[in-house]
Design a protein around this motif. Structure first.
Motif, mmCIF file in Angstrom:
data_model
loop_
_atom_site.group_PDB
_atom_site.id
_atom_site.type_symbol
_atom_site.label_atom_id
_atom_site.label_comp_id
_atom_site.label_asym_id
_atom_site.label_seq_id
_atom_site.Cartn_x
_atom_site.Cartn_y
_atom_site.Cartn_z
ATOM 1 N N TYR A 96 0.811 -1.220 0.000
ATOM 2 C CA TYR A 96 0.000 0.000 0.000
ATOM 3 C C TYR A 96 0.845 1.271 0.000
ATOM 4 O O TYR A 96 0.320 2.353 -0.223
ATOM 5 C CB TYR A 96 -1.014 -0.007 1.150
ATOM 6 N N HIS A 97 2.140 1.145 0.219
ATOM 7 C CA HIS A 97 3.032 2.293 0.100
ATOM 8 C C HIS A 97 3.593 2.431 -1.316
ATOM 9 O O HIS A 97 4.265 3.422 -1.611
ATOM 10 C CB HIS A 97 4.172 2.215 1.125
ATOM 11 N N THR A 98 3.293 1.460 -2.189
ATOM 12 C CA THR A 98 3.727 1.565 -3.584
ATOM 13 C C THR A 98 2.724 2.430 -4.345
ATOM 14 O O THR A 98 1.619 2.696 -3.864
ATOM 15 C CB THR A 98 3.803 0.181 -4.264
ATOM 16 N N ASP A 99 3.091 2.850 -5.554
ATOM 17 C CA ASP A 99 2.175 3.649 -6.374
ATOM 18 C C ASP A 99 0.885 2.885 -6.666
ATOM 19 O O ASP A 99 -0.206 3.450 -6.588
ATOM 20 C CB ASP A 99 2.854 4.063 -7.687
ATOM 21 N N LEU A 100 1.012 1.595 -6.996
ATOM 22 C CA LEU A 100 -0.179 0.793 -7.284
ATOM 23 C C LEU A 100 -1.042 0.633 -6.036
ATOM 24 O O LEU A 100 -2.269 0.728 -6.098
ATOM 25 C CB LEU A 100 0.220 -0.582 -7.842
ATOM 26 N N GLY A 101 -0.406 0.418 -4.898
ATOM 27 C CA GLY A 101 -1.148 0.298 -3.645
ATOM 28 C C GLY A 101 -1.889 1.575 -3.298
ATOM 29 O O GLY A 101 -3.037 1.545 -2.850
ATOM 30 N N LYS A 102 -1.246 2.717 -3.518
ATOM 31 C CA LYS A 102 -1.890 4.010 -3.261
ATOM 32 C C LYS A 102 -3.073 4.212 -4.202
ATOM 33 O O LYS A 102 -4.123 4.731 -3.806
ATOM 34 C CB LYS A 102 -0.882 5.152 -3.416
#
Length: 134
Positions: A96-102
């Motif tokens: 969730y801290h990755t771009d996709l996770g966000k």
């Protein structure tokens, strides 16, 4: 007697270590819940429910309503901790801290709401089919 005191000391140290690990697990789980978009959803719900509160009482309402979030996050963390291990929660937090996770977190609530509406519509359709066979 020394052996007994040593055993008690080791036992207490073990309990303390386990409690700290559990506390860390809970903190990380609460972080996970917040970054998935649930925090925004709760804030939105508090604001929407507070629309009927008079302006002069809005600040007190908001403060008290926000105060309930601690207990809610705690209960939700227990729920997630029953389904996921600490390493799994750690991996989810990383995701969730990755771009996709966000991106997923920002769209998750809207997708869930739209999905529920589709499910309700589908349920009505299937209910009509079932009525046809009664």
């Amino acid at each position: 007697m020394k052996k007994l005191l040593l055993c008690i000391g080791l036992f207490m140290l073990t309990l303390s270590t386990q409690a700290q690990e559990q506390s860390d697990f809970k903190k990380e789980t609460i972080e996970f819940i917040k970054i998935t978009g649930a925090g925004s959803a709760f804030e939105t719900a508090i604001a929407q429910l507070g629309m009927m509160v008079p302006a002069e009482k809005k600040e007190a309402y908001t403060e008290e309503a926000n105060g309930t979030l601690v207990g809610l996050y705690d209960k939700m963390a227990d729920l997630y901790m029953g389904e996921f291990t600490q390493p799994e929660i750690e991996e989810l937090v990383k995701f969730y801290h990755t771009d996709l996770g966000k991106k997923l977190a920002s769209k998750q609530l809207n997708l869930a709401q739209r999905g529920m509406a589709m499910g309700q519509s589908w349920g009505i359709e299937v209910q009509g089919i079932a009525a046809k066979y009664n």
